[in-house]
Design an enzyme around this catalytic site. Sequence first.
Site, PDB file in Angstrom:
ATOM      1  N   ASP A 144      34.079  47.545  46.379  1.00  0.00           N
ATOM      2  CA  ASP A 144      35.264  47.032  45.691  1.00  0.00           C
ATOM      3  C   ASP A 144      35.245  47.252  44.186  1.00  0.00           C
ATOM      4  OD1 ASP A 144      36.745  46.271  47.845  1.00  0.00           O
ATOM      5  OD2 ASP A 144      36.066  44.183  47.832  1.00  0.00           O
ATOM      6  N   ARG A 167      27.733  32.795  38.171  1.00  0.00           N
ATOM      7  CA  ARG A 167      29.000  33.206  37.549  1.00  0.00           C
ATOM      8  C   ARG A 167      29.052  32.907  36.059  1.00  0.00           C
ATOM      9  NH1 ARG A 167      28.070  35.554  41.820  1.00  0.00           N
ATOM     10  NH2 ARG A 167      29.725  36.105  43.264  1.00  0.00           N
ATOM     11  N   ASP A 184      34.731  32.029  43.468  1.00  0.00           N
ATOM     12  CA  ASP A 184      34.203  32.828  42.368  1.00  0.00           C
ATOM     13  C   ASP A 184      35.275  33.230  41.357  1.00  0.00           C
ATOM     14  OD1 ASP A 184      31.558  32.629  43.168  1.00  0.00           O
ATOM     15  OD2 ASP A 184      31.743  34.292  44.574  1.00  0.00           O
ATOM     16  N   SER A 219      29.931  39.225  53.929  1.00  0.00           N
ATOM     17  CA  SER A 219      30.038  39.194  52.480  1.00  0.00           C
ATOM     18  C   SER A 219      28.802  38.470  51.970  1.00  0.00           C
ATOM     19  CB  SER A 219      31.309  38.447  52.076  1.00  0.00           C
ATOM     20  OG  SER A 219      31.225  38.122  50.708  1.00  0.00           O
TER      21      SER A 219
HETATM   22  N1  ARG Z   1      30.498  29.541  49.094  1.00  0.00           N
HETATM   23  C1  ARG Z   1      29.567  29.861  48.067  1.00  0.00           C
HETATM   24  C2  ARG Z   1      30.091  29.441  46.731  1.00  0.00           C
HETATM   25  O1  ARG Z   1      31.259  29.312  46.579  1.00  0.00           O
HETATM   26  C3  ARG Z   1      29.150  31.291  48.110  1.00  0.00           C
HETATM   27  C4  ARG Z   1      30.109  32.304  47.640  1.00  0.00           C
HETATM   28  C5  ARG Z   1      29.520  33.637  47.890  1.00  0.00           C
HETATM   29  N2  ARG Z   1      30.302  34.710  47.437  1.00  0.00           N
HETATM   30  C6  ARG Z   1      30.378  35.855  48.104  1.00  0.00           C
HETATM   31  N3  ARG Z   1      31.023  36.816  47.534  1.00  0.00           N
HETATM   32  N4  ARG Z   1      29.864  36.026  49.280  1.00  0.00           N
HETATM   33  O2  ARG Z   1      29.349  29.235  45.813  1.00  0.00           O
END
Ligand code: ARG
Length: 407
Positions: A15, A100, A129, A180
């Site tokens: 992506d 992040r 995210d 993912s």
């Molecule tokens: N649910 C978790 C969070 O919001 C993990 C997110 C993981 N992101 C991903 N692109 N797989 O912190």
Amino acid sequence: MSAKRVVLAYSGGLDTSVAVKWIQEEWNAEVIALAVDVGQVPDADAQYWDAILERAKAAGAVEAEVIDAKAEFASEYFGPALKANALYEGKYPLVSALSRPVIVKHLVDAARRYKGDAVAHGCTGKGNDQVRFEVGVRTLNPSLEVLAPTRVWGFTREDSIEYAERFGIPINVSKQKPYSIDENLVGRAIECGEMEDPWAAPPSDIYDLTSHVSDAPSEPREVVIGFERGMPISLDGELMPMERLVPLMGEIAGSYGYGRIDMVENRRVGIKSRETYECPGSLALIVAHQDLEGITLERDVMREKARLESRYAELVYDGLWFSPLREALDAFIDSTQQHVTGEVRLLLEPGRCAPNGRRSPSGLYDYGLATYEATDTFRHEDAAGFVRLWGLSAETWSRRQRPGGVV
Ligand code: ARG
């Protein structure tokens, strides 16, 4: 979209590689690809990152840079979360939520250095995210535009592959699993695929940092973690920086099949989602840290801190790392950690990691007060009056008001 120079948070994946080209083609802006190393590929060397940067250039980036943020991430982001024993909804040690803000910090910094007028990320519109990136960027530099191409282009995975092929973007999608995955020093998050059915057991091939319990060593093992003011500083007596200690603890605990989490969690955007994680190192360190607090924190401080810990985790999860409340909570937490110095023995057994002993030079455990042996220093004569007055209010209520009165 009026930006002319965009700094993109670049992972090297499908992506964000497509995004490099797409932003130029559709939005007519130059792209600077910024890869931030937070330990997402545990054994990545210089060659690995060179290949990532080359891919960004091949996709059309005018500049590509990698920043090694591992030490900073471990001590300045995971460190405070560890001192807070932060577990979102009581379980998740905030793997992605913690990375992040450090990525955001470097994006904003790179935008200044490269004279960019926007930053971009590859997050979708359904997750947390995007919230963390955008709220973070707006807080650190509100004049930067924040772009989310994946939210706009509406590509399926196949569309993205086709786009990459059309523009000759070198991508590596051959044996990709349908998950993912987001990984860093703190742990690994795995979602999608069969796991979208919350009843279905997670497939065994999703794990990378943890063994199955049946493959764990049958001999138990102890690990001694040393802490100074709430921060882990040594493993089995060897001093080491956090960015080494967390993965090393993870290797050991993971080999015992410890650190897997399977939960349904509440995303900031209102969706319940089924998440699986493996966080052997961070969870083991939280267990050890919390245990050391048991012997070093004064009772009322410990109870008040416990009430704030879940709030801390929510705040970080919800993308408010750069917020006055997080700073105020950190100030409180830091003041509680002054004496959280000492060692914890962690016992590892298949699927389990638990404290097996602890000591602290400034601990509040007083042997004389606690012992039932002859060296007892506790003033037993104080107890009777204390206990009578402690119960006096309830006793009075019972005599005068309790339905049915005293029995
Ligand atoms: N649910 C978790 C969070 O919001 C993990 C997110 C993981 N992101 C991903 N692109 N797989 O912190």
